[in-house]
Design a protein around this motif. Structure first.
Motif, PDB file in Angstrom:
ATOM      1  N   ASN A 149       1.592  75.012  37.972  1.00 13.98           N
ATOM      2  CA  ASN A 149       2.405  75.782  37.027  1.00 13.98           C
ATOM      3  C   ASN A 149       2.668  77.184  37.570  1.00 13.98           C
ATOM      4  N   PRO A 150       3.938  77.535  37.875  1.00 14.14           N
ATOM      5  CA  PRO A 150       4.214  78.874  38.416  1.00 14.14           C
ATOM      6  C   PRO A 150       4.067  79.973  37.370  1.00 14.14           C
ATOM      7  N   ASP A 151       3.977  79.596  36.085  1.00 12.59           N
ATOM      8  CA  ASP A 151       3.846  80.594  35.017  1.00 12.59           C
ATOM      9  C   ASP A 151       2.415  80.729  34.514  1.00 12.59           C
ATOM     10  N   ALA A 152       1.466  80.059  35.153  1.00 10.78           N
ATOM     11  CA  ALA A 152       0.090  80.026  34.643  1.00 10.78           C
ATOM     12  C   ALA A 152      -0.550  81.421  34.668  1.00 10.78           C
ATOM     13  N   ASP A 153      -1.300  81.710  33.602  1.00  9.70           N
ATOM     14  CA  ASP A 153      -2.055  82.965  33.558  1.00  9.70           C
ATOM     15  C   ASP A 153      -3.550  82.697  33.406  1.00  9.70           C
ATOM     16  N   THR A 154      -3.963  81.451  33.695  1.00  7.13           N
ATOM     17  CA  THR A 154      -5.381  81.084  33.649  1.00  7.13           C
ATOM     18  C   THR A 154      -5.855  80.678  35.044  1.00  7.13           C
ATOM     19  N   ALA A 185      14.641  74.599  28.011  1.00  8.12           N
ATOM     20  CA  ALA A 185      13.223  74.921  28.253  1.00  8.12           C
ATOM     21  C   ALA A 185      12.958  74.889  29.752  1.00  8.12           C
ATOM     22  N   ASN A 186      11.848  75.539  30.152  1.00 11.94           N
ATOM     23  CA  ASN A 186      11.440  75.547  31.557  1.00 11.94           C
ATOM     24  C   ASN A 186       9.950  75.254  31.678  1.00 11.94           C
ATOM     25  N   ASN A 187       9.599  74.583  32.770  1.00 11.06           N
ATOM     26  CA  ASN A 187       8.207  74.346  33.159  1.00 11.06           C
ATOM     27  C   ASN A 187       7.393  73.683  32.042  1.00 11.06           C
ATOM     28  N   ALA A 188       6.205  74.199  31.702  1.00  9.36           N
ATOM     29  CA  ALA A 188       5.317  73.510  30.760  1.00  9.36           C
ATOM     30  C   ALA A 188       5.943  73.333  29.387  1.00  9.36           C
ATOM     31  N   ARG A 189       6.866  74.201  29.012  1.00  7.88           N
ATOM     32  CA  ARG A 189       7.497  74.107  27.690  1.00  7.88           C
ATOM     33  C   ARG A 189       8.400  72.884  27.575  1.00  7.88           C
ATOM     34  N   VAL A 190       8.770  72.307  28.699  1.00  7.43           N
ATOM     35  CA  VAL A 190       9.599  71.101  28.680  1.00  7.43           C
ATOM     36  C   VAL A 190       8.823  69.924  28.088  1.00  7.43           C
ATOM     37  N   PHE A 191       7.500  69.903  28.328  1.00  6.70           N
ATOM     38  CA  PHE A 191       6.692  68.771  27.882  1.00  6.70           C
ATOM     39  C   PHE A 191       6.781  68.554  26.372  1.00  6.70           C
ATOM     40  N   SER A 192       6.629  69.620  25.610  1.00  6.18           N
ATOM     41  CA  SER A 192       6.653  69.495  24.148  1.00  6.18           C
ATOM     42  C   SER A 192       7.996  68.956  23.662  1.00  6.18           C
ATOM     43  N   SER A 193       9.074  69.442  24.252  1.00  6.01           N
ATOM     44  CA  SER A 193      10.403  68.979  23.842  1.00  6.01           C
ATOM     45  C   SER A 193      10.579  67.494  24.121  1.00  6.01           C
ATOM     46  N   LEU A 194      10.153  67.059  25.304  1.00  2.73           N
ATOM     47  CA  LEU A 194      10.323  65.656  25.663  1.00  2.73           C
ATOM     48  C   LEU A 194       9.377  64.744  24.868  1.00  2.73           C
ATOM     49  N   VAL A 213      19.784  67.019  30.689  1.00  2.85           N
ATOM     50  CA  VAL A 213      19.388  66.906  32.100  1.00  2.85           C
ATOM     51  C   VAL A 213      17.970  67.430  32.252  1.00  2.85           C
ATOM     52  N   VAL A 214      17.119  66.650  32.919  1.00  5.28           N
ATOM     53  CA  VAL A 214      15.734  67.069  33.202  1.00  5.28           C
ATOM     54  C   VAL A 214      15.508  66.966  34.706  1.00  5.28           C
ATOM     55  N   LEU A 215      15.046  68.062  35.294  1.00  9.40           N
ATOM     56  CA  LEU A 215      14.848  68.118  36.745  1.00  9.40           C
ATOM     57  C   LEU A 215      13.447  68.628  37.056  1.00  9.40           C
ATOM     58  N   LEU A 216      12.687  67.850  37.835  1.00 10.08           N
ATOM     59  CA  LEU A 216      11.360  68.271  38.313  1.00 10.08           C
ATOM     60  C   LEU A 216      11.415  68.424  39.825  1.00 10.08           C
ATOM     61  N   LEU A 217      10.961  69.581  40.319  1.00  4.50           N
ATOM     62  CA  LEU A 217      10.980  69.880  41.752  1.00  4.50           C
ATOM     63  C   LEU A 217       9.599  70.340  42.211  1.00  4.50           C
ATOM     64  N   LYS A 218       9.055  69.657  43.202  1.00  8.04           N
ATOM     65  CA  LYS A 218       7.796  70.089  43.825  1.00  8.04           C
ATOM     66  C   LYS A 218       8.144  70.701  45.173  1.00  8.04           C
ATOM     67  N   ILE A 252      10.120  72.705  36.492  1.00 10.58           N
ATOM     68  CA  ILE A 252      10.732  71.715  35.606  1.00 10.58           C
ATOM     69  C   ILE A 252      11.800  72.417  34.782  1.00 10.58           C
ATOM     70  N   TYR A 253      13.003  71.855  34.788  1.00  4.28           N
ATOM     71  CA  TYR A 253      14.139  72.445  34.083  1.00  4.28           C
ATOM     72  C   TYR A 253      14.707  71.444  33.079  1.00  4.28           C
ATOM     73  N   PHE A 254      15.120  71.966  31.932  1.00  3.51           N
ATOM     74  CA  PHE A 254      15.677  71.137  30.865  1.00  3.51           C
ATOM     75  C   PHE A 254      16.965  71.816  30.386  1.00  3.51           C
ATOM     76  N   TYR A 255      18.105  71.148  30.626  1.00  9.95           N
ATOM     77  CA  TYR A 255      19.410  71.724  30.297  1.00  9.95           C
ATOM     78  C   TYR A 255      20.226  70.786  29.415  1.00  9.95           C
ATOM     79  N   LYS A 256      21.259  71.347  28.795  1.00  5.27           N
ATOM     80  CA  LYS A 256      22.190  70.556  27.994  1.00  5.27           C
ATOM     81  C   LYS A 256      23.619  70.773  28.502  1.00  5.27           C
ATOM     82  N   ASN A 257      24.434  69.752  28.337  1.00  5.99           N
ATOM     83  CA  ASN A 257      25.877  69.822  28.612  1.00  5.99           C
ATOM     84  C   ASN A 257      26.199  70.381  30.004  1.00  5.99           C
ATOM     85  N   ILE A 258      25.647  69.735  31.023  1.00  6.76           N
ATOM     86  CA  ILE A 258      25.890  70.151  32.410  1.00  6.76           C
ATOM     87  C   ILE A 258      26.951  69.238  33.018  1.00  6.76           C
TER      88      ILE A 258
END
Length: 442
Positions: free
Chosen positions: A66-71, A320-329, A165-170, A196-202
């Protein structure tokens, strides 16, 4: 069971609306309406709990990437541990996307989409080798009419749009980018992390703008529009400085050779008087420098305009981006699973004749088209597996629970026809499953 190339399994209506439509369909007895609502409620709660476990699994395996992790981790993870966590993350992530009725876009299809002419007229380049893994899913492939500016007027154009659209990149590790002599600080992502990216109407042919390593440059059309005015503005300047340029060359030849072969173009007094020559030289430098600065500034403004257009396009379509995508999906998967299982149970319970899976699939598709005016390619296999997997006991008075067999919510007879228990029995079975989720007290 019909197979459709132009339909998706996604049911574009809320679960609550679907339940109400089943009730309003008039096939349920008055006494069964409240029982049906109760069954839908307890099934929804069961899937909410079940998918919550998947959410926790996703978050746990995503933590080291997770690039946004603070733990921080108590102990440093080994390379093998990270590899196993990445594999488990991607497996669960793809399962959730499938449950939410998303469709996988393979790498070949993605490359074809990137190669096509974009809606935003830019020359783009993506190095797919920068990533260890690319997972791309979409849902809702539709056509949309838009207005584009062409030759000073707006022209209507039809484009293909992905509604979700959902995109996961490692991304690859630091060593890879160092071997490419890439500046780490100039990268738009952290090496070794998962984005992880989550977009609409692309728009289908603007998918390349979702990648963080996209490189942008002008098209040949833009270069011509940029270069032709530059040449037009430069010609008068060149013609104006030719006399000064000849004078400078003449002075150089006079200093080194004692005379100038350009004497017929410039006078001896002009050669001997050095101050006007220096002024002319300075004028030449200033003129050329000013012209170059104006052209470079025009290019920078054009590039900023392009980047703003891309930023505006993605900013207002980001969900949504990164970990926040999980809850939406997870929410979407829960909704789709419940809608499918409710439709299957309702149609089996109200069917006047026995039906097999293929007949049931066709019946649900025809019902959706009749009631909603919506054509879908219903995925019958998923909800049938889910109903069969929910197994519980109906313990009657005086019977021992240990000797009572488990009953699934779906069985098949000898002819392959689907069968479901009554509403009362179905509620009892699911209630038994709930009561036995946690057995700490026992």
């Amino acid at each position: 069971m019909a197979v459709y190339q132009d339909r998706e399994a996604f049911i574009p209506y809320r679960r609550s609306d679907l339940i109400e439509l089943c009730v309003e369909d008039g096939q349920l007895a008055a006494a069964d309406v409240s029982k049906f609502r109760n069954l839908c409620e307890i099934l929804s709660a069961y899937y909410h709990f079940n998918l919550h476990q998947q959410l926790e699994l996703l978050k746990s395996n995503y933590a080291p990437f997770n690039p946004d992790a603070d733990t921080k981790f108590r102990n440093e993870l080994t390379t093998d541990q990270k590899a196993n966590m990445q594999a488990q993350l991607v497996t669960v992530f793809e399962n959730i996307l499938t449950q939410a009725n998303y469709i996988r876009l393979n790498k070949k299809m993605l490359q074809l989409a990137v190669q096509e002419k974009s809606l935003i007229e830019l020359k783009t380049q993506i190095d797919f080798a920068d990533f260890d893994q690319i997972v791309f899913y979409y849902r809702g492939d539709r056509k949309q009419k838009i207005l584009v500016k062409k030759l000073l007027k707006n022209v209507e154009k039809t484009i293909q749009v992905f509604e979700r659209v959902v995109l996961l990149l490692k991304s690859k590790n630091y060593r890879y980018f160092e071997s490419k002599n890439s500046s780490i600080k100039n990268l738009n992502f952290k090496p070794g992390k998962i984005y992880i990216y989550f977009y609409k109407n692309i728009p289908k042919y603007d998918l390349e703008f979702l990648f963080p390593n996209i490189k942008i440059s002008m098209t040949w059309k833009d270069r011509l529009l940029f270069g032709i005015p530059a040449v037009g503005a430069g010609i008068p300047l060149v013609l104006k400085i030719i006399p000064e340029l000849l004078a400078i060359v003449g002075v150089i030849l006079f200093v080194f050779f004692g005379q100038s072969i350009l004497v017929k173009y410039i006078s001896q007094d002009q050669v001997r008087n050095i101050m006007p020559i220096l002024v002319a030289f300075l004028s030449l430098i200033v003129g050329l420098g000013g012209f170059a600065f104006r052209q470079y500034n025009n290019y920078k403004n054009k590039k900023i305009k392009f980047q703003k257009e891309i930023t505006d396009t993605l900013f207002f379509r980001n969900l949504a981006n990164n970990a926040r995508v999980f809850s939406s999906l997870i929410d979407e998967a829960e909704e789709e699973e419940c809608k499918e299982i409710i439709l299957v149970y309702y149609h089996l319970m109200t069917s006047k004749t026995p039906v097999n899976p293929e007949q049931l699939d066709d019946r649900i598709e025809a019902w959706m088209e009749e009631k909603f005016g919506t054509k879908i390619d219903f995925d019958i296999n998923g909800p049938l597996r889910n109903l069969e997997a929910i197994r519980g006991k109906i313990v009657k008075e005086g019977e021992a629970e240990a000797s009572t067999p488990e009953i699934p919510l779906l069985t098949y007879d000898n002819q392959g026809f689907c069968q479901v228990p009554s509403l009362d029995d179905a509620k009892t079975i699911v209630d038994y499953v709930w009561d036995n989720i946690f057995l700490y007290a026992k």
